[in-house]
Enzyme design. Structure first.
Site, PDB file in Angstrom:
ATOM      1  CD  GLU A  33      -6.539  -3.015  -6.592  1.00 37.43           C
ATOM      2  OE1 GLU A  33      -7.016  -3.254  -5.474  1.00 37.43           O
ATOM      3  OE2 GLU A  33      -5.314  -2.900  -6.793  1.00 37.43           O
ATOM      4  CE  LYS A  91      -4.355   1.562   2.096  1.00 39.93           C
ATOM      5  NZ  LYS A  91      -5.090   1.729   0.838  1.00 39.93           N
TER       6      LYS A  91
HETATM    7  N1  PDD Z   1      -7.998   2.571  -0.503  1.00 38.74           N
HETATM    8  N2  PDD Z   1      -7.602  -1.422  -3.623  1.00 38.74           N
HETATM    9  C1  PDD Z   1      -6.990  -0.237  -3.662  1.00 38.74           C
HETATM   10  C2  PDD Z   1      -6.175   0.113  -4.853  1.00 38.74           C
HETATM   11  C3  PDD Z   1      -7.117   0.668  -2.571  1.00 38.74           C
HETATM   12  O1  PDD Z   1      -6.493   1.846  -2.603  1.00 38.74           O
HETATM   13  C4  PDD Z   1      -7.924   0.309  -1.463  1.00 38.74           C
HETATM   14  C5  PDD Z   1      -8.089   1.195  -0.269  1.00 38.74           C
HETATM   15  C6  PDD Z   1      -8.569  -0.953  -1.478  1.00 38.74           C
HETATM   16  C7  PDD Z   1      -9.437  -1.433  -0.343  1.00 38.74           C
HETATM   17  O2  PDD Z   1      -8.671  -1.750   0.791  1.00 38.74           O
HETATM   18  P1  PDD Z   1      -9.306  -1.641   2.255  1.00 38.74           P
HETATM   19  O3  PDD Z   1     -10.539  -2.455   2.234  1.00 38.74           O
HETATM   20  O4  PDD Z   1      -8.253  -2.204   3.125  1.00 38.74           O
HETATM   21  O5  PDD Z   1      -9.597  -0.187   2.507  1.00 38.74           O
HETATM   22  C8  PDD Z   1      -8.370  -1.798  -2.573  1.00 38.74           C
HETATM   23  C9  PDD Z   1      -8.066   3.487   0.618  1.00 38.74           C
HETATM   24  C10 PDD Z   1      -9.373   3.464   1.335  1.00 38.74           C
HETATM   25  C11 PDD Z   1      -7.651   4.869   0.140  1.00 38.74           C
HETATM   26  O6  PDD Z   1      -6.703   4.940  -0.614  1.00 38.74           O
HETATM   27  O7  PDD Z   1      -8.260   5.863   0.544  1.00 38.74           O
END
Ligand code: PDD
Length: 287
Positions: free
Chosen positions: A183, A151
């Site tokens: 995604e 991330k």
């Molecule tokens: N984004 N895929 C991507 C590319 C993401 O950036 C995110 C989360 C998710 C979902 O992950 P999670 O369920 O752990 O939030 C999937 C966050 C919320 C953001 O960048 O604001």
């Protein structure tokens, strides 16, 4: 009320918080982040986000500057100091500021990671107008790097994707690799066909969503069949329902893909049920 943020151990009003211009997060996007949702002043899935933070840091060889309890303490302190009821906590850890620009990583003995956290309030988190209507997505090519499981703060292409969607009159973009959906720009993507939930399997191609893990667990608990496999754009357009998940949107219905309406063009019944279950169970387990 001025927002209080956290920078390297200090709690400061947002307009007094500073980091170095040599910070590698700023110069190289050399850092990772997490977004944890706050509901009723409590943290949803804190331990899942902490575990992913540890993994992201270790994949990049950045030292985790705090243990679990210290991170929890900072999250709770920010909730309290900002009287946050509904919203999120954003955290970012970078490889620090070595004092010069250099492609080689600095010596971790002399360059400390930089830590920044701040809150964002969102009173409409649960009773969301978007969730009632559903969102429209367009598909775009996935041009990101090959380690999307980490991330990192390199979010330029997802931001460009979001803008492509907005310019096309949609709300978000689904990214596509070799004809198959990876995604959303900031969420995981799902379709439902004949009662079966389909979402791409975990790999380096997608972020391992914390909300995804919870939603799939709840779905299996209520006997909704789940298939973790790739699906094509054509398969998605022919689906009965679709949705995305993320910490900040929970389970968000998708009602159109590239202008093709799904079902009757309204949020689907199974998606609504999953959203309700997710909100109820997460609220119960929040800490
Ligand atoms: N984004 N895929 C991507 C590319 C993401 O950036 C995110 C989360 C998710 C979902 O992950 P999670 O369920 O752990 O939030 C999937 C966050 C919320 C953001 O960048 O604001």
């Amino acid at each position: 009320m001025t927002r209080i943020v956290h920078v390297n151990g200090a709690y400061l009003p947002e307009d007094q918080a500073t980091i170095s211009i040599f910070d590698r997060g700023f110069l190289m996007a050399d850092g990772v982040y997490e977004v944890t949702t706050v509901v009723d002043g409590k943290l949803i899935d804190f331990d899942g986000h902490f575990a992913r933070l540890e993994r992201s840091l270790s994949e990049l060889g950045i030292r985790n500057p705090m243990d679990r309890d210290a991170w929890l303490e900072v999250h709770r302190e920010l909730v309290a100091r900002n009287a946050l009821d509904m919203g999120l906590i954003y955290l970012q850890v970078t490889r620090g500021a070595p004092g010069d620009r250099d492609f080689a990583f600095p010596d971790p003995e002399t360059t400390e990671p930089t830590v920044v956290l701040f809150t964002q309030s969102n009173p409409a988190l649960i009773d969301s107008p978007k969730a009632r209507k559903g969102i429209k997505v367009v598909t775009i090519e996935d041009l990101r790097w090959g380690r999307r499981d980490i991330k990192t703060v390199q979010l330029l292409y997802p931001s460009m994707g979001k803008m492509m969607a907005l310019r096309a009159g949609a709300d978000d973009a689904w990214m596509v690799q070799e004809g198959e959906v990876t995604e959303g720009t900031s969420n995981n993507a799902y379709i439902i066909k004949d009662g079966r939930i389909v979402t791409r399997a975990l790999s380096n191609d997608i972020l391992h969503g914390i909300t995804r893990a919870a939603v799939l667990r709840f779905a299996r608990e209520v006997q909704m069949p789940v298939e973790e496999r790739s699906f094509t754009v054509d398969e998605a357009k022919a689906a009965d329902e679709a949705f995305v998940t993320s910490a900040s949107s929970f389970v968000m219905p998708v009602v159109a893909i590239d202008g093709v309406a799904l079902g009757d063009g309204m949020p689907g019944a199974l998606t609504k049920r999953l959203r309700d279950i997710y909100i109820e169970e997460s609220r119960k387990a929040a800490i």
